[in-house]
Design a protein around this motif. Structure first.
Motif, mmCIF file in Angstrom:
data_model
loop_
_atom_site.group_PDB
_atom_site.id
_atom_site.type_symbol
_atom_site.label_atom_id
_atom_site.label_comp_id
_atom_site.label_asym_id
_atom_site.label_seq_id
_atom_site.Cartn_x
_atom_site.Cartn_y
_atom_site.Cartn_z
ATOM 1 N N GLY A 1 2.794 12.658 -4.690
ATOM 2 C CA GLY A 1 1.963 12.756 -5.879
ATOM 3 C C GLY A 1 0.528 12.324 -5.628
ATOM 4 O O GLY A 1 -0.241 12.127 -6.563
ATOM 5 N N CYS A 2 0.220 12.191 -4.402
ATOM 6 C CA CYS A 2 -1.137 11.759 -4.023
ATOM 7 C C CYS A 2 -1.478 10.406 -4.640
ATOM 8 O O CYS A 2 -2.645 10.099 -4.888
ATOM 9 N N LEU A 3 -0.471 9.657 -4.867
ATOM 10 C CA LEU A 3 -0.698 8.322 -5.415
ATOM 11 C C LEU A 3 -0.141 7.247 -4.487
ATOM 12 O O LEU A 3 0.145 6.132 -4.913
ATOM 13 N N LYS A 4 0.024 7.607 -3.274
ATOM 14 C CA LYS A 4 0.404 6.615 -2.272
ATOM 15 C C LYS A 4 -0.534 6.767 -1.095
ATOM 16 O O LYS A 4 -1.239 7.756 -0.945
ATOM 17 N N ASN A 5 -0.477 5.776 -0.294
ATOM 18 C CA ASN A 5 -1.420 5.794 0.826
ATOM 19 C C ASN A 5 -1.082 6.847 1.868
ATOM 20 O O ASN A 5 -1.836 7.024 2.829
ATOM 21 N N TYR A 6 -0.005 7.495 1.688
ATOM 22 C CA TYR A 6 0.220 8.654 2.544
ATOM 23 C C TYR A 6 -0.897 9.660 2.345
ATOM 24 O O TYR A 6 -1.289 10.377 3.268
ATOM 25 N N CYS A 7 -1.344 9.719 1.138
ATOM 26 C CA CYS A 7 -2.396 10.676 0.806
ATOM 27 C C CYS A 7 -3.740 10.140 1.288
ATOM 28 O O CYS A 7 -4.136 9.021 0.936
ATOM 29 N N GLU A 8 -4.398 10.932 2.032
ATOM 30 C CA GLU A 8 -5.671 10.480 2.564
ATOM 31 C C GLU A 8 -6.736 10.371 1.484
ATOM 32 O O GLU A 8 -7.648 9.549 1.590
ATOM 33 N N CYS A 9 -6.593 11.185 0.494
ATOM 34 C CA CYS A 9 -7.546 11.056 -0.612
ATOM 35 C C CYS A 9 -7.336 9.736 -1.335
ATOM 36 O O CYS A 9 -8.283 8.983 -1.569
ATOM 37 N N TYR A 10 -6.123 9.480 -1.659
ATOM 38 C CA TYR A 10 -5.836 8.243 -2.376
ATOM 39 C C TYR A 10 -6.173 7.045 -1.512
ATOM 40 O O TYR A 10 -6.707 6.036 -2.001
ATOM 41 N N GLU A 11 -5.868 7.148 -0.276
ATOM 42 C CA GLU A 11 -6.162 6.043 0.616
ATOM 43 C C GLU A 11 -7.663 5.773 0.658
ATOM 44 O O GLU A 11 -8.097 4.630 0.775
ATOM 45 N N ALA A 12 -8.403 6.842 0.579
ATOM 46 C CA ALA A 12 -9.857 6.677 0.581
ATOM 47 C C ALA A 12 -10.387 6.338 -0.800
ATOM 48 O O ALA A 12 -11.592 6.237 -0.984
ATOM 49 N N LYS A 13 -9.495 6.169 -1.722
ATOM 50 C CA LYS A 13 -9.873 5.821 -3.096
ATOM 51 C C LYS A 13 -10.771 6.887 -3.707
ATOM 52 O O LYS A 13 -11.738 6.603 -4.414
ATOM 53 N N ILE A 14 -10.425 8.067 -3.412
ATOM 54 C CA ILE A 14 -11.113 9.174 -4.061
ATOM 55 C C ILE A 14 -10.061 10.075 -4.680
ATOM 56 O O ILE A 14 -8.883 10.033 -4.308
ATOM 57 N N MET A 15 -10.499 10.860 -5.573
ATOM 58 C CA MET A 15 -9.567 11.763 -6.237
ATOM 59 C C MET A 15 -9.477 13.073 -5.482
ATOM 60 O O MET A 15 -10.401 13.476 -4.766
ATOM 61 N N CYS A 16 -8.385 13.683 -5.650
ATOM 62 C CA CYS A 16 -8.201 14.961 -4.988
ATOM 63 C C CYS A 16 -9.178 15.980 -5.579
ATOM 64 O O CYS A 16 -9.576 15.893 -6.745
ATOM 65 N N SER A 17 -9.532 16.896 -4.758
ATOM 66 C CA SER A 17 -10.509 17.897 -5.171
ATOM 67 C C SER A 17 -9.875 19.279 -5.108
ATOM 68 O O SER A 17 -8.683 19.448 -4.827
ATOM 69 N N SER A 18 -10.708 20.226 -5.357
ATOM 70 C CA SER A 18 -10.219 21.600 -5.423
ATOM 71 C C SER A 18 -9.749 22.114 -4.079
ATOM 72 O O SER A 18 -8.982 23.086 -4.013
ATOM 73 N N ILE A 19 -10.193 21.492 -3.053
ATOM 74 C CA ILE A 19 -9.792 21.983 -1.734
ATOM 75 C C ILE A 19 -8.470 21.389 -1.286
ATOM 76 O O ILE A 19 -7.949 21.780 -0.247
ATOM 77 N N CYS A 20 -7.972 20.462 -2.037
ATOM 78 C CA CYS A 20 -6.669 19.895 -1.684
ATOM 79 C C CYS A 20 -5.573 20.927 -1.946
ATOM 80 O O CYS A 20 -5.671 21.752 -2.863
ATOM 81 N N LYS A 21 -4.558 20.841 -1.144
ATOM 82 C CA LYS A 21 -3.419 21.751 -1.288
ATOM 83 C C LYS A 21 -2.168 20.978 -1.694
ATOM 84 O O LYS A 21 -1.043 21.394 -1.416
ATOM 85 N N CYS A 22 -2.409 19.890 -2.315
ATOM 86 C CA CYS A 22 -1.294 19.011 -2.652
ATOM 87 C C CYS A 22 -0.448 19.626 -3.770
ATOM 88 O O CYS A 22 -0.901 20.443 -4.563
ATOM 89 N N VAL A 23 0.787 19.186 -3.810
ATOM 90 C CA VAL A 23 1.737 19.640 -4.820
ATOM 91 C C VAL A 23 2.075 18.454 -5.723
ATOM 92 O O VAL A 23 2.374 17.369 -5.235
ATOM 93 N N GLY A 24 2.013 18.708 -6.992
ATOM 94 C CA GLY A 24 2.341 17.644 -7.925
ATOM 95 C C GLY A 24 1.328 16.518 -7.890
ATOM 96 O O GLY A 24 1.678 15.344 -8.032
#
Length: 750
Positions: free
Chosen positions: A607-630
DNA sequence: GAGTTTGAAACT
DNA sequence: CAGTTTCAAACTC
C-alpha cells in the motif's frame, strides 16, 4: 540599467546565491530594501547542472581618493584576521588591509590581484591576490577606470547604483546596476554613500574560488520563489538568516582607518523537508579564511590558511552545482533522502573546481594545485605524493585537466565540515605549495575516459616532481569521518598515506578505538550484504557511491582492495542504467511536488505505506509515474494521515526521551564538577575518585601523627589544631599535585 | 534472532 | 519490454 545581464545571472546558482549574501558595510550606507526586479522570472536564475562561470570579478567600489584592498578571506602570512562570532550567528573578521594591492592599474607581468590580473575569463588562467581570495578593491575613481580598461571587473558606485563591470565571455561588458533601494538579503546596494545602506553580496565559492557577487533583485525573487514565498519580504520571514559579519579595519590605508563589514547571510528555509534547510550551512574557508571556530547552534566553518603567494588558476569550466554551493554543505532532497556534498576548503583557494555533469549525481571536482609563483597549475608542485608506494596504486594524474566526481553523501551523513587548525603534525589545510585534498569523489568513466580504471574511492595523487594536479578521491563518508576525526593527518611534509591507509583510518581511527564522531555520525546504516559482494545496487553503500565501512557484509568487494572489481561493477551498473547513481528522489515536473521519485515505485502489497516503498521511505507521496497497486500514499489518504500522526507522536516521544537524557547527563556532569577540586594550574578538574579510601586514610594518619606529636610536646590546643590544619593543607596539596601530575602523564601517554 | 514479506535490482 | 530470479531491507513473531 536595472536588469542583471543573463551572463551574470547564469553564474549565480540559486542554491548558492539564494542563501548567502554578504553585506559590506564599508563606510557604506545601509540601503533601503531593494525591490525585486519586475518581469524577471525567478527561474531565470536557475543554473544548469553544468555551468560556465565566465568571470571572477573583483568588486571595486570607488571611494573618494581612497584605495583599499579588502580580502574576504583569511589574509596571508602577513595578515591576521581576528574572527569572532556573536551569538553563533555572526562572524566578525577584522582583516588587515593592504592599501596598495588593488588599484594597480597597469598590467603586471605576474598579476597579484584581480585588478591587475586582467580579464577574468573562466577559460583563462587568472591570478588571484596573495591569498587567492576574492579581493574587494576599493579604488579611486581614476584607478577604477584604469582597472576597468584592463579588463578588470570593477564595482563602481554611481550615486545610488552599484555597477559591477566585467567582461563576459563574449567580450561584452557586464554591467550590473544595482537598484537605488536595496536593503534585503539578496539585493545589492550601491556603495559609498554617506547614508548607511546595506550592501549585500553573496559569496560564491566556485570550484575552490570564492567570489563575492552582488545579490540582485532577481536573485531575491528566485529565493522567494524557491521558498514558496511570493515576495522578498515573505521570503525573509521564511528564512533563517545566518550572518557572517566581517569587520575590517584598514591598517595601512592611506585614507586612514576604515571599517569594512561584510555580512554573509545564510538563509535557511524554514521548511523542514526542503532542500535548503536540512543542514546548517558551512562556509568553508575560501570565503573568510582563517577562522575562529564557530560555536553552535549554527556553525560557520571558516576556512583555514591561505597562501600569500600569487597563484594562477586555469579555469575552464567551473561547476556551480545548482544544489549547493561548493563551499558549503547543502542538503539536497528531503528527509531520508537528502543528499549532501561536502566540499573541503583548500588553502589554495582557486585550485578546486567543481564540475557537475548534467544528469549526473556526481559533482566533479577538478583540483589544480596552485603554485607559489605566477605559473599555471600545470607547473605546480605535486599535491600528493608517494603514489608508487601505495598498495592501492593511486594513479598519477597527468597534467591534463580532469574531472572528479563527488558522490553525494546521504542525509545521514550531513556534517558540518569545520576545518580546524591542527597542530604542527596534523594539518588538514595544505601548505602553500602543496595541496592535500581528500574529496568525496568518484570518477565517472564515461565522462573521464582516461580514468576508466578509477573506481569510486580511488585516491588520485600526483607524482612527486611531475605532478601538477593533485587529486584525492575518497568516498564521501571518509571525508566526513576524516574531517571529524582529529586524528586525520594530512601533513604537507609527510608522505601521503596510502589509499589503504586512508581507508584504514576511515575504519579505524589511529588510536585504535572507534572515535565518538565516527560511531555517532556514521553516514548510515551498515549493510548486511552476503551475496552481492556489495558490488550491486542491492547494497546501499555501493548504491550511494560509498565504500563499505563498519558494515556487516560478507565477502565485501566494495573497498579499495578490490578496485578493479568495483570499477567493473560500477561500469556494469552504469551500462544497465546510466542514471543508476543518480538520486532517486528529485524534483518533479513543474507544478508538481517539489520532490518525487524519479522512477516511481512498483509496490503491490504494501500500500506504499511501509518502508518497502521507496516513496514512503523518502517521505514523499507517490506520484503519477508510480506503478503501485493499492496505493495509499497520497495526500488525502486516511491511512497515510494516521501513520503520519503516529510517526509524529513517536518522534515527539523520542525527542522527549532525548531531552530527558540530556538533562540527566547535564546534572550528573554538574554534580561531578561541583564535587571535584580544581587543579591549581587551572588545567581542568580532577575526578573526585582521586580521593580514594586509601588517600583518605593516609591523610588521616598524617593528621593523627601531627596530633600525637603536638600532644607529646605538650603544645597548647590552639597550636596543635594549627599544626593539624597545616598538615591537612599539605596533604591536600600533595593530593592535588599528584592528581595533576597523573593527569598530565595520562594526557601525554594518551 | 529467526523467519517472512516486500519490492528493487538483476537477469533471461 | 515483460517475466522471473536474486537480493537485502523491512517487517513480524
Amino acid at each position: 540599467m536595472d536588469v542583471v545581464p543573463s551572463e551574470l545571472n547564469s553564474i549565480l546558482p540559486d542554491e548558492i546565491m539564494d542563501t548567502e549574501a554578504i553585506v559590506m558595510e564599508d563606510s557604506l550606507p545601509v540601503a533601503s530594501p531593494a525591490p525585486a526586479p519586475s518581469g524577471v522570472d525567478a527561474t531565470e536564475t536557475s543554473v544548469s547542472m553544468e555551468t560556465e562561470v565566465p568571470e571572477i570579478f573583483s568588486l571595486c567600489s570607488t571611494a573618494t581618493s581612497t584605495q583599499m584592498t579588502l580580502a574576504l578571506t583569511t589574509p596571508t602570512t602577513t595578515d591576521s584576521v581576528p574572527c569572532t562570532m556573536n551569538s553563533g550567528t555572526q562572524l566578525l573578521l577584522t582583516p588587515s588591509v593592504s592599501s596598495s594591492q588593488c588599484h594597480t592599474p597597469a598590467p603586471a607581468p605576474k598579476p597579484t590581484t584581480l585588478v591587475a590580473g586582467g580579464l577574468q575569463k573562466l577559460s583563462a588562467p587568472f591570478t588571484l591576490s596573495a591569498n587567492h581570495q576574492l579581493i574587494l578593491n576599493k579604488v579611486g575613481s581614476s584607478s577604477g577606470v584604469d582597472a576597468k580598461s584592463h579588463g578588470t571587473p570593477l564595482l563602481k558606485h554611481e550615486g545610488q547604483k552599484l555597477v559591477v563591470t566585467t567582461i563576459s565571455k563574449g567580450g561584452q561588458p557586464i554591467v550590473l546596476t544595482l537598484p537605488h533601494t536595496a536593503a534585503k538579503p539578496g539585493t545589492v546596494v550601491r556603495t559609498g554613500d554617506a547614508t548607511v545602506q546595506p550592501q549585500q553580496f553573496k559569496v560564491v565559492a566556485i570550484g575552490g574560488r570564492t567570489e563575492l557577487k552582488p545579490v540582485v533583485g532577481v536573485q531575491t525573487v528566485s529565493t522567494a520563489s524557491q521558498l514558496g514565498s511570493s515576495s522578498p519580504q515573505t521570503a525573509s520571514q521564511n528564512q533563517q538568516l545566518k550572518t557572517v559579519q566581517i569587520t575590517k579595519k584598514t591598517v595601512a590605508s592611506t585614507a586612514g582607518p576604515m571599517v569594512t563589514k561584510f555580512i554573509i547571510t545564510k538563509a535557511l528555509s524554514s521548511k523542514g523537508l526542503s532542500s535548503q534547510t536540512s543542514v546548517s550551512p558551512v562556509l568553508t574557508g575560501r570565503v573568510l579564511g582563517q577562522g575562529t571556530p564557530v560555536t553552535p547552534p549554527r556553525t560557520i566553518a571558516i576556512a583555514d590558511t591561505l597562501n600569500s603567494a600569487s597563484q594562477s588558476v586555469p579555469t575552464s569550466k567551473v561547476a556551480i552545482s545548482p544544489l549547493m554551493s561548493p563551499s558549503k554543505t547543502v542538503a539536497v532532497g528531503g528527509v531520508g533522502t537528502s543528499q549532501f556534498k561536502t566540499i573541503f576548503p583548500l588553502a589554495a583557494t582557486p585550485s578546486v573546481q567543481q564540475i557537475q555533469v548534467p544528469g549526473s549525481r556526481f559533482h566533479y571536482v577538478r583540483l589544480v594545485t596552485a603554485t607559489t609563483a605566477s605559473g599555471t597549475a600545470h607547473n605546480s608542485s605535486p599535491s600528493i605524493n608517494s603514489a608508487s608506494s601505495q598498495p592501492a596504486k593511486p594513479l598519477v594524474v597527468n597534467t591534463a585537466p580532469m574531472r572528479m566526481s563527488v558522490p553525494i553523501v546521504p542525509a545521514q551523513t550531513v556534517k558540518q565540515v569545520v576545518p580546524k587548525p591542527l597542530n604542527s603534525t596534523a594539518q588538514v589545510v595544505p601548505t602553500q605549495t602543496q595541496q592535500r585534498l581528500i574529496m568525496p569523489a568518484t570518477p565517472l568513466p564515461q565522462i573521464q575516459p582516461n580514468l576508466t580504471n578509477l573506481p569510486p574511492g580511488t585516491v588520485l595523487t600526483s607524482a612527486p616532481g611531475v605532478g601538477n594536479v593533485g587529486y584525492a578521491v575518497l568516498p564521501a563518508q571518509y571525508v566526513t569521518q576524516l574531517q571529524q576525526s582529529s586524528f586525520v593527518t594530512l601533513a604537507s611534509s609527510a608522505s601521503y598515506s596510502t589509499t589503504t591507509g586512508i581507508q584504514t583510518q576511515a575504519r579505524m581511527p589511529l588510536n585504535g578505538t572507534l572515535s565518538v564522531s565516527e560511531s555517532t555520525t556514521r553516514p548510515r546504516k551498515p549493510c548486511n550484504c552476503t551475496k552481492s559482494q556489495c558490488l550491486k545496487l542491492y547494497c546501499d553503500c555501493f548504491a550511494n557511491g560509498e565504500f563499505c565501512s563498519n558494515c556487516n557484509c560478507t565477502n565485501c568487494f566494495n573497498n579499495l582492495e578490490h578496485e578493479s572489481e568495483r570499477l567493473k561493477a560500477i561500469k556494469a551498473c552504469l551500462d544497465r542504467n546510466p542514471e543508476a547513481f543518480k538520486p532517486k528522489i528529485g524534483k518533479g515536473k513543474e507544478g508538481e511536488s517539489d520532490r518525487r521519485h524519479s522512477k516511481g515505485c512498483n509496490c503491490k502489497r504494501s500500500g506504499c505505506l511501509k518502508n518497502y516503498c521507496e516513496c514512503y521511505e523518502a517521505k514523499i507521496m507517490c506520484s503519477s509515474i508510480c506503478k503501485c497497486v493499492g496505493c495509499k500514499n497520497f495526500e488525502e489518504s486516511p491511512e497515510r494521515k494516521t501513520l503520519m500522526h503516529l510517526a509524529d507522536a513517536a518522534e515527539v516521544r523520542v525527542q522527549q526521551q532525548t531531552a530527558a537524557k540530556t538533562k540527566l547527563s547535564s546534572q550528573i556532569s554538574d554534580l561531578l564538577t561541583r564535587t571535584t577540586p580544581a587543579l591549581p594550574c587551572g588545567g581542568g578538574r580532577l575526578p573526585y575518585t582521586f580521593v580514594t579510601k586509601e588517600v583518605a586514610e593516609a591523610t588521616c594518619d598524617c593528621l593523627m601523627e601531627q596530633a600525637e606529636q603536638a600532644e607529646l610536646s605538650s603544645q597548647p590546643q590552639a597550636v596543635a589544631e594549627r599544626v593539624i590544619l597545616e598538615e591537612f593543607g599539605r596533604c591536600l596539596m600533595r593530593i592535588i599535585s599528584s592528581a595533576g601530575k597523573a593527569k598530565m602523564d595520562c594526557s601525554i601517554n594518551c
